[in-house]
Design an enzyme around this catalytic site. Structure first.
Site, mmCIF file in Angstrom:
data_model
loop_
_atom_site.group_PDB
_atom_site.id
_atom_site.type_symbol
_atom_site.label_atom_id
_atom_site.label_comp_id
_atom_site.label_asym_id
_atom_site.label_seq_id
_atom_site.Cartn_x
_atom_site.Cartn_y
_atom_site.Cartn_z
ATOM 1 N N LYS A 65 -10.043 24.116 31.205
ATOM 2 C CA LYS A 65 -9.245 25.241 31.336
ATOM 3 C C LYS A 65 -9.617 25.918 30.141
ATOM 4 O O LYS A 65 -9.444 25.497 29.030
ATOM 5 C CB LYS A 65 -7.861 24.905 31.392
ATOM 6 C CG LYS A 65 -7.044 26.037 31.592
ATOM 7 C CD LYS A 65 -6.911 26.437 33.053
ATOM 8 C CE LYS A 65 -6.448 27.916 33.212
ATOM 9 N NZ LYS A 65 -6.933 28.434 34.239
ATOM 10 N N LYS A 89 -4.653 21.982 23.313
ATOM 11 C CA LYS A 89 -3.374 22.511 23.732
ATOM 12 C C LYS A 89 -3.118 22.330 25.204
ATOM 13 O O LYS A 89 -1.776 22.058 25.239
ATOM 14 C CB LYS A 89 -3.824 24.289 23.828
ATOM 15 C CG LYS A 89 -2.883 25.157 24.138
ATOM 16 C CD LYS A 89 -3.406 26.579 24.146
ATOM 17 C CE LYS A 89 -2.079 27.672 24.022
ATOM 18 N NZ LYS A 89 -2.632 28.861 23.437
ATOM 19 N N LYS A 101 -13.876 27.082 27.304
ATOM 20 C CA LYS A 101 -13.905 28.518 27.089
ATOM 21 C C LYS A 101 -15.319 29.086 27.260
ATOM 22 O O LYS A 101 -16.253 28.556 27.528
ATOM 23 C CB LYS A 101 -13.863 28.562 25.412
ATOM 24 C CG LYS A 101 -13.133 29.771 25.059
ATOM 25 C CD LYS A 101 -11.519 29.811 25.331
ATOM 26 C CE LYS A 101 -10.991 31.210 24.779
ATOM 27 N NZ LYS A 101 -9.561 30.892 24.789
ATOM 28 N N THR A 185 4.058 33.594 28.278
ATOM 29 C CA THR A 185 3.746 33.199 26.893
ATOM 30 C C THR A 185 4.985 33.437 26.107
ATOM 31 O O THR A 185 5.677 32.622 25.369
ATOM 32 C CB THR A 185 2.412 33.928 26.252
ATOM 33 O OG1 THR A 185 1.574 33.772 27.167
ATOM 34 C CG2 THR A 185 2.338 33.562 24.652
ATOM 35 N N ASN A 216 1.647 42.046 24.687
ATOM 36 C CA ASN A 216 1.918 41.359 26.066
ATOM 37 C C ASN A 216 2.566 40.197 25.670
ATOM 38 O O ASN A 216 3.553 39.716 26.740
ATOM 39 C CB ASN A 216 0.748 41.127 26.530
ATOM 40 C CG ASN A 216 -0.061 42.196 26.985
ATOM 41 O OD1 ASN A 216 0.613 43.066 27.505
ATOM 42 N ND2 ASN A 216 -1.403 42.047 26.903
ATOM 43 N N SER A 342 -0.720 29.348 34.120
ATOM 44 C CA SER A 342 -2.163 29.491 34.594
ATOM 45 C C SER A 342 -2.129 28.137 35.468
ATOM 46 O O SER A 342 -2.542 28.343 36.702
ATOM 47 C CB SER A 342 -2.926 29.423 33.594
ATOM 48 O OG SER A 342 -3.307 30.799 33.367
HETATM 49 P P1 NAD Z 1 -1.388 42.858 22.475
HETATM 50 O O1 NAD Z 1 -2.919 43.458 22.311
HETATM 51 O O2 NAD Z 1 -0.881 42.985 23.709
HETATM 52 O O3 NAD Z 1 -0.469 43.083 21.331
HETATM 53 C C1 NAD Z 1 -0.653 42.921 19.958
HETATM 54 C C2 NAD Z 1 0.585 43.619 19.201
HETATM 55 O O4 NAD Z 1 0.254 43.055 17.812
HETATM 56 C C3 NAD Z 1 0.835 44.934 19.372
HETATM 57 O O5 NAD Z 1 2.181 45.212 19.443
HETATM 58 C C4 NAD Z 1 0.326 45.567 18.175
HETATM 59 O O6 NAD Z 1 0.524 46.904 17.681
HETATM 60 C C5 NAD Z 1 0.336 44.570 17.212
HETATM 61 N N1 NAD Z 1 -0.385 44.467 15.923
HETATM 62 C C6 NAD Z 1 -1.792 44.535 15.957
HETATM 63 N N2 NAD Z 1 -2.085 44.632 14.626
HETATM 64 C C7 NAD Z 1 -0.984 44.307 13.938
HETATM 65 C C8 NAD Z 1 -0.705 44.197 12.493
HETATM 66 N N3 NAD Z 1 -1.726 44.436 11.488
HETATM 67 N N4 NAD Z 1 0.513 44.051 12.171
HETATM 68 C C9 NAD Z 1 1.434 44.028 12.972
HETATM 69 N N5 NAD Z 1 1.570 44.110 14.130
HETATM 70 C C10 NAD Z 1 -0.092 44.241 14.704
HETATM 71 O O7 NAD Z 1 -1.895 41.091 22.363
HETATM 72 P P2 NAD Z 1 -1.067 39.937 22.908
HETATM 73 O O8 NAD Z 1 -1.605 39.506 24.111
HETATM 74 O O9 NAD Z 1 0.248 40.217 22.857
HETATM 75 O O10 NAD Z 1 -1.783 38.884 21.853
HETATM 76 C C11 NAD Z 1 -0.896 38.614 20.361
HETATM 77 C C12 NAD Z 1 -1.175 37.344 19.856
HETATM 78 O O11 NAD Z 1 -0.781 36.345 20.868
HETATM 79 C C13 NAD Z 1 -2.935 37.236 19.661
HETATM 80 O O12 NAD Z 1 -2.757 36.285 18.600
HETATM 81 C C14 NAD Z 1 -3.078 36.259 20.831
HETATM 82 O O13 NAD Z 1 -4.044 35.312 20.832
HETATM 83 C C15 NAD Z 1 -1.968 35.283 20.915
HETATM 84 N N6 NAD Z 1 -1.490 34.713 22.544
HETATM 85 C C16 NAD Z 1 -1.277 35.533 23.432
HETATM 86 C C17 NAD Z 1 -1.157 35.305 24.764
HETATM 87 C C18 NAD Z 1 -0.833 35.939 25.769
HETATM 88 O O14 NAD Z 1 -0.495 35.575 26.866
HETATM 89 N N7 NAD Z 1 -0.864 37.434 25.679
HETATM 90 C C19 NAD Z 1 -1.077 33.636 24.757
HETATM 91 C C20 NAD Z 1 -1.517 32.896 23.875
HETATM 92 C C21 NAD Z 1 -1.727 33.593 22.488
#
Ligand code: NAD
Length: 408
Positions: A65, A89, A101, A185, A216, A342
């Site tokens: 996965k 994970k 991956k 998440t 997100n 998922s």
């Molecule tokens: P996204 O692009 O939807 O949102 C990112 C957010 O971070 C935005 O609000 C952006 O403005 C902010 N940001 C960017 N640079 C920044 C900075 N320098 N300082 C402060 N804020 C900042 O991304 P996402 O999907 O929400 O993912 C965020 C993190 O969570 C990533 O590390 C991702 O790997 C991890 N993650 C996400 C999911 C998921 O389901 N979306 C699952 C597991 C892990």
């Protein structure tokens, strides 16, 4: 240290801690790694050859996965490292999956929508022989979304002359995706905080949280924490942070016609770095990697760091937080709500029975809170800090699965 070296070191340390170092030589490599090179028709009539990968690290606990990323920086080592993280994970999240991956070397800014669709279809054709509902089930990752998953499912199903939605997850709800995936998440992390509050007999109204990020993953976490009664006193995006010592309402953070990922600056302005140093109960880094470092870890004043982002705390900073007696819930556990839903999507695709959003979220809540309890137990038994406890928990489950078949 490269990402692969880092992943291998964490794996080795966890195996050593449980006295199973003999498994390292097997688990430091993926079970299978494929490179694919495939031509895509471009809009101008030419053909361009793209390179992609799929790394299947371990399938001993279930089908591989892991996401598919589209990025110019995709490379062999990164894909292998990320597949090791996925095995750990899925084991920590307590779902019956191994780790995998994939990725394609491409700058999505440089290609058209139609080219992106053809690229998605050709990539899935190229790896079709090694993936499958019962072998390896990809999902979205950096620069790929539910739209890409729908194209890939469609292509794979057409080639097999039958409907195979379970070959890939993260699809749109209208194309056999799961209800609740969009908030999974963030809600998952909030459910972990809910369990901490219950375990410690705390009163949510008296608790404060600061969340870095409003994308997100972070935005649903903010919503859920506010619904739980926690005072969310600071939220940020890449532009800056907003602070209100009494806590924000959800409306205050969203009622300014904000673009996705941008929070309404409804309170006092703060620098992004200042948010990380606030005196709060819960600090939730949910934006990008390497934000808690050697430079600022000593100033972190939260009681708990609950990671949603991948890798927001460096190795050196982790040691400082441990010395400061700050409780760490690492991302490998706290952000596993997405991969858990998922898995629910795959279960629904395989059974043909679809659940409501409430059912999905209730199952997620139970599952991630159970995983958190197991994690707490490992932490106590092994007397180790949060991140190491999670790696030990993951490595132990993978080894147990190998041992159950007398694999080595
Ligand atoms: P996204 O692009 O939807 O949102 C990112 C957010 O971070 C935005 O609000 C952006 O403005 C902010 N940001 C960017 N640079 C920044 C900075 N320098 N300082 C402060 N804020 C900042 O991304 P996402 O999907 O929400 O993912 C965020 C993190 O969570 C990533 O590390 C991702 O790997 C991890 N993650 C996400 C999911 C998921 O389901 N979306 C699952 C597991 C892990």
């Amino acid at each position: 240290m490269s990402e692969l070296e880092d992943a291998r070191q964490n794996l080795e340390e966890a195996l050593n801690a449980i006295g199973k170092e003999e498994y390292y030589d097997h688990l430091k490599h993926p079970e299978r790694f494929v490179e694919v090179n495939f031509p895509v028709s471009m809009d101008d009539g030419s053909k361009k050859v793209f390179t992609g990968y799929r790394s299947q690290h371990s399938t001993v606990r279930g089908p591989g996965k892991g996401g598919i990323r589209f990025s110019p920086n995709v490379n062999e080592e990164e894909v292998k490292a990320l597949s090791i993280w996925m095995s750990l994970k899925c084991a920590v999240a307590d779902i019956p999956y191994g780790g995998a991956k994939g990725g394609v070397i491409v700058d999505t800014e440089e290609i058209s929508h139609a080219e992106e669709e053809r690229l998605s279809r050709r990539y899935i054709d190229a790896i079709a022989e090694v993936i499958g509902v019962n072998h390896d089930v990809p999902a979205p990752d950096m620069n790929t979304t539910s739209k890409h998953m729908a194209w890939m499912m469609d292509e794979y199903s057409s080639d097999n002359r039958e409907h195979r939605p379970g070959v890939i997850t993260g699809k749109p709800v209208e194309a056999f995706g799961s209800e609740g995936r969009d908030v999974a998440t963030g809600y998952g992390a909030a459910y972990v905080i809910e369990r901490i509050i219950e375990d410690e007999n705390l009163n949510p109204d008296e608790l404060t949280a600061a969340i870095q990020g409003f994308g997100n993953a972070a935005s649903p976490a903010v919503k859920k924490l506010i619904d739980m009664g926690v005072n969310v006193v600071a939220v940020s995006d890449h532009i800056g942070a907003t602070y209100n010592e009494n806590g924000f309402t959800r409306e205050e953070l969203t009622s300014c016609d904000n673009d996705p990922g941008i929070v309404c600056k409804a309170g006092e302005d703060l620098e992004n770095g200042e948010l990380l140093e606030l005196e709060v109960d819960f600090l939730v880094p949910a934006a990008i990697e390497n934000v808690i470092t050697e430079e600022n870890a000593d100033n972190v004043s939260a009681d708990y760091v609950v990671e949603i982002a991948n890798g927001p705390t460096t190795r050196e900073a982790d040691e400082i937080l441990e010395e400061k007696d700050i409780t760490m819930v690492p991302g490998i556990l706290a952000n596993s709500g997405g991969v858990t839903v998922s898995y629910y999507e795959w279960v629904q695709n395989r059974t043909g029975e679809y659940w409501t959003k409430e059912e999905v979220l209730e199952r997620l809540r139970e599952n991630i809170q159970n995983a958190y309890e197991q994690f707490r137990q490992v932490q106590e038994e092994e007397d180790v800090y949060g991140r190491q406890a999670a790696y030990i928990m993951g490595a132990r489950k993978i080894v147990e699965a190998l041992e159950s078949r007398e694999y080595m």
